[in-house]
Design an enzyme around this catalytic site. Sequence first.
Site, PDB file in Angstrom:
ATOM      1  N   THR A 118      -7.662  -3.399  -7.204  1.00  0.00           N
ATOM      2  CA  THR A 118      -7.049  -4.878  -6.925  1.00  0.00           C
ATOM      3  C   THR A 118      -7.593  -6.019  -7.726  1.00  0.00           C
ATOM      4  O   THR A 118      -8.904  -5.781  -7.833  1.00  0.00           O
ATOM      5  CB  THR A 118      -6.659  -5.146  -5.698  1.00  0.00           C
ATOM      6  OG1 THR A 118      -5.956  -6.572  -5.551  1.00  0.00           O
ATOM      7  CG2 THR A 118      -7.803  -5.073  -5.044  1.00  0.00           C
ATOM      8  N   TYR A 142      -8.414  -7.371   2.812  1.00  0.00           N
ATOM      9  CA  TYR A 142      -7.839  -6.332   1.500  1.00  0.00           C
ATOM     10  C   TYR A 142      -8.765  -6.211   0.423  1.00  0.00           C
ATOM     11  O   TYR A 142      -8.956  -5.260  -0.052  1.00  0.00           O
ATOM     12  CB  TYR A 142      -6.554  -6.912   1.453  1.00  0.00           C
ATOM     13  CG  TYR A 142      -5.920  -6.265   0.262  1.00  0.00           C
ATOM     14  CD1 TYR A 142      -5.473  -4.951   0.168  1.00  0.00           C
ATOM     15  CD2 TYR A 142      -5.529  -6.794  -1.109  1.00  0.00           C
ATOM     16  CE1 TYR A 142      -4.912  -4.197  -0.916  1.00  0.00           C
ATOM     17  CE2 TYR A 142      -5.077  -6.405  -2.240  1.00  0.00           C
ATOM     18  CZ  TYR A 142      -4.751  -4.958  -2.184  1.00  0.00           C
ATOM     19  OH  TYR A 142      -4.083  -4.344  -3.167  1.00  0.00           O
TER      20      TYR A 142
END
Length: 330
Positions: A118, A142
């Site tokens: 990501t 995250y």
Amino acid sequence: MSVLVTGGAGYIGSHMVLALLDRGDDEVVVVDNLSTGFRWAVAAPAELVVADVGDIEAMMRLIERRSVDAIIHFAGSIVVPDSVVDPLGYYLNNTVKSRALIEAAVRCGVEHFIFSSTAAVYGMPEVNPVGEAAHLAPISPYGSSKLMTETMLKDAAVAHPLRYVALRYFNVAGADPAGRSGQSTPRATHLIKVACEAALGKRPRLEVFGTDYPTPDGTCIRDYIHVSDLARAHLLALDRLRAGAGSMVLNCGYGRGYSVLEVIDAVRRVSGVDFTVDHAARRPGDPAALVAAADLIRSELGWRAERDELDVIVADALAWERSLSGRLSA
């Protein structure tokens, strides 16, 4: 030899399965615990195994039974604000279980591994577009959980005959142009998905989180990549690994950003519907702008965008949203 797709009953994973099958790779096996995915999203003739990627022994048995030579790893948790509230859950799902899958791959001699990473690993970059060599400073659990998995892959590739590609996604959106799959998870937080729901009356309003960012209109800017273009990037990465290329880390984006308000305007324009938009406070873990420097993926993989117009991305997402209601009971 087979390709193992983890999380293949989910949004991006189901498009990956379609991309593999469409080009003739019919030896595809999917592992998904169906916590957020759907059985119907796994296209035939791919095999669906309902299991947890953190179960090393189960993964080893499956890898050996299906003679898996490549793993494409999508399974994990992806909502940035949720990771702030439940950091340990995210480290379990995204890091601990990825470590187990990597161990299963190493113990079974799998040499090719593609990881769904990501752009959140960059945190709040000082310069946009942001390149792969930029300082890595995630601002959410995250992003940290994904960066830890990148680190594990890098170290495992030094110690074992494992080569990997980590693809750092920017904002994935859209749906299969043929209408076979799309973003289907209830209570999704992706902007284009949520805006399409608002346009179709599936939610009463859309909330904009933060209008005081240092951007031209005060809202966050993101690089939106069509899910079909993203799936094709994985195909090219798989081909490069099977051809003997070394490990690499690549951004997946178009190099162009749109603000939240620009996306809302696009959804209104494409749908022909005006809908209520409320302004709310910033969410934790959201950088003001995040746009990909995408030169490396073009030079390394020969990847080119095919569906990179915002209105095209929105139109595909909207078409999927219209067709979705009858599927969710399956």
